[in-house]
Enzyme design. Structure first.
Site, mmCIF file in Angstrom:
data_model
loop_
_atom_site.group_PDB
_atom_site.id
_atom_site.type_symbol
_atom_site.label_atom_id
_atom_site.label_comp_id
_atom_site.label_asym_id
_atom_site.label_seq_id
_atom_site.Cartn_x
_atom_site.Cartn_y
_atom_site.Cartn_z
ATOM 1 N N GLY A 170 -54.965 35.678 -8.671
ATOM 2 C CA GLY A 170 -56.399 35.852 -8.848
ATOM 3 C C GLY A 170 -56.927 34.845 -9.851
ATOM 4 O O GLY A 170 -56.449 33.710 -9.910
ATOM 5 N N CYS A 171 -57.874 35.249 -10.659
ATOM 6 C CA CYS A 171 -58.493 34.355 -11.642
ATOM 7 C C CYS A 171 -57.439 33.714 -12.537
ATOM 8 O O CYS A 171 -56.692 34.405 -13.232
ATOM 9 C CB CYS A 171 -59.477 35.147 -12.493
ATOM 10 N N PHE A 172 -57.373 32.384 -12.534
ATOM 11 C CA PHE A 172 -56.327 31.724 -13.319
ATOM 12 C C PHE A 172 -56.533 31.850 -14.820
ATOM 13 O O PHE A 172 -55.586 31.762 -15.592
ATOM 14 C CB PHE A 172 -56.086 30.276 -12.901
ATOM 15 N N TYR B 166 -66.081 39.330 -18.701
ATOM 16 C CA TYR B 166 -65.759 39.119 -17.284
ATOM 17 C C TYR B 166 -64.547 39.960 -16.884
ATOM 18 O O TYR B 166 -64.557 40.652 -15.862
ATOM 19 C CB TYR B 166 -65.472 37.641 -17.016
#
Length: 221
Positions: free
Chosen positions: A40-42, A197
């Site tokens: 997912g989000c690095f 986030y």
């Protein structure tokens, strides 16, 4: 002749120093290995693994596709075949590849084939990249154990390693950056924006729900 007599010991000293440097570089190379994963989000994967003892560095980037030198915008459109990924450089004398794989699979939702948490689409899907049969066998072992522990189908694929492209500089260490940026939560420093986030995306809540006490990073955020 006197000049040559003077040069000989100087040249010998230089040669010895060069040999020591090369030997040091060789020793350094022998104590560094690389594991590349997509989770997912690095930003989140990088943040998690840079906290692990034995990890030297975690680098955000792109891999798995065919486009050379892709940009963040190109990868996000889904036309490159690349995933957001992280290259984990570690010292195998301090932490094993198997342990890192176990940490990784318990820091994501390996049952989700459509992305990760609030980030949807193939770009954000999970994967483990391997370079040889030994690495593949180890990854298969870890995934099989994860599936047994969850009693659910694990869909994280094991893929052959391809060229890893380092993401743009502003993505590196984003989770601890101090640059002021504008977000939907208003102007914030990068580190604060990252925390908002991550919380809003539900990453840690889902991982904790899925893995319980076995989730290695969820309680740290």
């Amino acid at each position: 002749m006197q000049i040559f007599k003077t040069l000989k010991p100087v040249a010998l000293t230089v040669f010895m120093l060069l040999a020591l440097v090369l030997r040091g570089e060789e020793a350094k190379a022998q104590t560094q290995e690389t594991l590349t994963v997509a989770g997912g989000c690095f930003w989140c994967v990088e943040s998690d693994f840079e906290s692990v003892p034995g990890v030297i560095e975690a680098i955000s980037g792109y891999t798995g596709g065919t486009t050379k030198n892709p940009t963040y915008g190109e990868v996000g459109k889904g036309s490159t075949g690349h995933l957001e990924a992280v290259q984990i450089i570690f010292d195998p004398t301090q932490v094993s590849r198997q342990h890192l794989l176990e940490l990784f699979i318990r820091s994501v939702d390996p049952t989700d084939a459509g992305g990760q948490f609030c980030d949807r689409g193939e770009v954000y899907s999970t994967a483990i990249f391997v370079s040889n049969t030994q690495e593949k066998a180890l990854a298969e072992q870890v995934l099989a154990q994860a599936q047994a522990d969850l009693t659910q189908q694990v869909v994280t694929p094991i893929l052959p390693a391809k060229t890893f492209y380092r993401a743009e500089d502003y993505h590196q260490d984003y989770y601890k950056g101090s640059k002021l940026i504008f977000t939907r939560f208003g102007p914030k420093r990068q580190a604060a924006a990252y925390k908002r986030y991550r919380q809003a995306c539900g990453r840690d809540a889902r991982v904790a729900e899925l893995w319980g006490a076995a989730a290695p990073f969820a309680s740290k955020h």
